[in-house]
Design a protein around this motif. Structure first.
Motif, PDB file in Angstrom:
ATOM      1  N   ARG A 126       0.820  -1.216   0.000  1.00 23.98           N
ATOM      2  CA  ARG A 126       0.000   0.000   0.000  1.00 23.98           C
ATOM      3  C   ARG A 126       0.851   1.262   0.000  1.00 23.98           C
ATOM      4  O   ARG A 126       0.449   2.289  -0.553  1.00 23.98           O
ATOM      5  CB  ARG A 126      -0.957  -0.030   1.193  1.00 23.98           C
ATOM      6  N   LEU A 127       2.032   1.194   0.590  1.00 17.52           N
ATOM      7  CA  LEU A 127       2.936   2.339   0.519  1.00 17.52           C
ATOM      8  C   LEU A 127       3.348   2.593  -0.928  1.00 17.52           C
ATOM      9  O   LEU A 127       3.371   3.737  -1.394  1.00 17.52           O
ATOM     10  CB  LEU A 127       4.169   2.097   1.379  1.00 17.52           C
ATOM     11  N   ALA A 128       3.662   1.513  -1.653  1.00 18.42           N
ATOM     12  CA  ALA A 128       4.030   1.660  -3.065  1.00 18.42           C
ATOM     13  C   ALA A 128       2.865   2.213  -3.875  1.00 18.42           C
ATOM     14  O   ALA A 128       3.051   3.049  -4.769  1.00 18.42           O
ATOM     15  CB  ALA A 128       4.487   0.323  -3.628  1.00 18.42           C
ATOM     16  N   GLU A 129       1.662   1.769  -3.566  1.00 19.02           N
ATOM     17  CA  GLU A 129       0.484   2.267  -4.276  1.00 19.02           C
ATOM     18  C   GLU A 129       0.250   3.749  -3.982  1.00 19.02           C
ATOM     19  O   GLU A 129      -0.187   4.507  -4.864  1.00 19.02           O
ATOM     20  CB  GLU A 129      -0.742   1.454  -3.874  1.00 19.02           C
ATOM     21  N   ALA A 130       0.573   4.168  -2.754  1.00 18.43           N
ATOM     22  CA  ALA A 130       0.382   5.574  -2.371  1.00 18.43           C
ATOM     23  C   ALA A 130       1.375   6.501  -3.057  1.00 18.43           C
ATOM     24  O   ALA A 130       1.217   7.723  -3.019  1.00 18.43           O
ATOM     25  CB  ALA A 130       0.500   5.724  -0.852  1.00 18.43           C
ATOM     26  N   ALA A 131       2.389   5.934  -3.707  1.00 21.92           N
ATOM     27  CA  ALA A 131       3.378   6.748  -4.420  1.00 21.92           C
ATOM     28  C   ALA A 131       2.786   7.368  -5.680  1.00 21.92           C
ATOM     29  O   ALA A 131       3.383   8.283  -6.266  1.00 21.92           O
ATOM     30  CB  ALA A 131       4.599   5.911  -4.779  1.00 21.92           C
ATOM     31  N   GLY A 132       1.632   6.875  -6.116  1.00 21.43           N
ATOM     32  CA  GLY A 132       0.975   7.466  -7.274  1.00 21.43           C
ATOM     33  C   GLY A 132       1.655   7.156  -8.590  1.00 21.43           C
ATOM     34  O   GLY A 132       1.563   7.947  -9.543  1.00 21.43           O
ATOM     35  N   ASN A 133       2.335   6.027  -8.679  1.00 23.17           N
ATOM     36  CA  ASN A 133       3.019   5.613  -9.903  1.00 23.17           C
ATOM     37  C   ASN A 133       2.678   4.139 -10.124  1.00 23.17           C
ATOM     38  O   ASN A 133       3.193   3.264  -9.432  1.00 23.17           O
ATOM     39  CB  ASN A 133       4.528   5.803  -9.756  1.00 23.17           C
ATOM     40  N   SER A 134       1.802   3.866 -11.088  1.00 25.26           N
ATOM     41  CA  SER A 134       1.298   2.507 -11.274  1.00 25.26           C
ATOM     42  C   SER A 134       2.395   1.529 -11.688  1.00 25.26           C
ATOM     43  O   SER A 134       2.358   0.353 -11.318  1.00 25.26           O
ATOM     44  CB  SER A 134       0.179   2.498 -12.315  1.00 25.26           C
ATOM     45  N   VAL A 135       3.389   1.997 -12.449  1.00 23.35           N
ATOM     46  CA  VAL A 135       4.484   1.119 -12.870  1.00 23.35           C
ATOM     47  C   VAL A 135       5.324   0.723 -11.657  1.00 23.35           C
ATOM     48  O   VAL A 135       5.711  -0.441 -11.495  1.00 23.35           O
ATOM     49  CB  VAL A 135       5.364   1.800 -13.942  1.00 23.35           C
ATOM     50  N   LEU A 136       5.597   1.685 -10.796  1.00 27.28           N
ATOM     51  CA  LEU A 136       6.347   1.399  -9.564  1.00 27.28           C
ATOM     52  C   LEU A 136       5.588   0.389  -8.711  1.00 27.28           C
ATOM     53  O   LEU A 136       6.165  -0.587  -8.218  1.00 27.28           O
ATOM     54  CB  LEU A 136       6.573   2.699  -8.787  1.00 27.28           C
ATOM     55  N   ALA A 137       4.269   0.607  -8.539  1.00 28.40           N
ATOM     56  CA  ALA A 137       3.465  -0.281  -7.695  1.00 28.40           C
ATOM     57  C   ALA A 137       3.439  -1.698  -8.261  1.00 28.40           C
ATOM     58  O   ALA A 137       3.549  -2.683  -7.509  1.00 28.40           O
ATOM     59  CB  ALA A 137       2.051   0.260  -7.564  1.00 28.40           C
ATOM     60  N   GLU A 138       3.301  -1.814  -9.567  1.00 27.56           N
ATOM     61  CA  GLU A 138       3.270  -3.138 -10.201  1.00 27.56           C
ATOM     62  C   GLU A 138       4.606  -3.857 -10.042  1.00 27.56           C
ATOM     63  O   GLU A 138       4.659  -5.056  -9.755  1.00 27.56           O
ATOM     64  CB  GLU A 138       2.933  -2.992 -11.683  1.00 27.56           C
TER      65      GLU A 138
END
Length: 227
Positions: A146-158
Motif C-alpha cells: 500500500r505504501l508503493a500504491e500511495a506513491a501514485g506511480n502505477s508502474v512502480l506499484a506493479e
C-alpha cells in the motif's frame, strides 16, 4: 531450517476455493514447511486441503506466476529455490524501489492513505506484542504494497508487487530471530514517524536501510541453502 511449529492446515471451504488454496499453499512455503527445491506431493496436499486436483493445480499455476513454484512438465512441481545471488539482487532492487516509493508517497498520498498506513502499522505492533508472526508478516506485506500504491506511480506499484511476491519466503525468514524481528519493528516505527510527518527524505532512507538490513538478516540461511 524450518520452524518446528507448523500452522495447522484448514480444510478448504467451497467459498473462494482457489484463493483459499493459494493462500494455504503459499503459507506452507513461506513458513518453510514446503522447503525450497523440494517436490510438491500433490496427492498428500490435495487430501489435507480437501480439494480435487484441478483447483489444486490452478493454485500452483498462480503461485508459479508469483515466482514461488516451478512447474515442470511430466515431472511435477517443486518449490522454487532462489540462489544467494538472486536473493541479494532482488533485495537490492527492492531497497531502491521502496526508497523511491516512500519519497513519492510523502509528496502524493492523500491524508486517508497516510491514515490507512498508520493504522496498518498500529495493527502490526499489536501482533508483534502477541508474537503472532505469520499474521504480522501478512500485514507487513500489505503495508509495503500500500505504501508503493500511495506513491501514485502505477508502474512502480506493479514492479513492487512482482518483486515482493518472489521474496515472500525470504522476508518471512528475516524475522525468525527475536532480535531480528525487534530490529525490523523498530525500523517500521521510524517509517510511521516519517509518514506522519510526511518527511520524504527520512522515509526514503529508512525504507532503503530496512531492505538492506533484511539481506543481513537472511544471508546466512540463504547461503546455507545454496550449497
Amino acid at each position: 531450517m524450518p520452524d518446528n511449529h507448523r500452522t495447522p492446515i484448514q480444510t478448504i471451504q467451497k467459498r473462494s476455493l482457489h484463493d483459499q488454496a493459494v493462500e494455504q499453499i503459499r503459507d506452507l512455503i513461506i513458513e518453510g514447511h514446503l522447503e525450497p527445491g523440494h517436490r510438491i506431493d500433490e496427492a498428500a496436499l490435495t487430501t489435507e486441503l480437501g480439494i480435487s486436483r484441478t483447483p489444486f493445480r490452478e493454485a500452483l499455476r498462480t503461485l508459479a506466476a508469483e515466482g514461488l513454484i516451478e512447474i515442470r512438465p511430466s515431472r511435477g512441481s517443486r518449490v522454487r529455490k532462489l540462489s544467494t545471488e538472486e536473493v541479494h539482487g532482488l533485495l537490492e532492487l527492492q531497497a531502491h524501489l521502496e526508497s523511491l516509493a516512500g519519497r513519492l508517497a510523502c509528496e502524493r498520498a492523500t491524508d486517508a492513505e497516510i491514515a490507512g498506513l498508520l493504522d496498518l502499522h498500529d495493527r502490526m505492533i499489536v501482533l508483534y506484542e502477541a508474537r503472532d508472526r505469520l499474521p504480522y508478516y501478512k500485514l507487513n506485506q500489505e503495508f509495503h504494497t500500500r505504501l508503493a500504491e500511495a506513491a501514485g506511480n502505477s508502474v512502480l506499484a506493479e514492479t513492487q508487487r512482482s518483486l515482493q511476491a518472489r521474496l515472500k519466503r525470504i522476508r518471512f525468514i528475516g524475522n525468525r530471530r527475536p532480535d531480528f524481528w525487534s530490529a525490523a519493528v523498530h525500523e517500521h516505527a521510524e517509517m510511521a514517524e516519517a509518514l506522519r510527518a510526511r518527511d520524504g527524505s527520512r522515509l526514503a532512507e529508512t525504507m532503503e536501510r530496512h531492505l538492506k538490513n533484511t539481506w543481513d538478516r537472511v544471508r546466512n540461511v540463504i547461503s546455507s541453502e545454496d550449497r
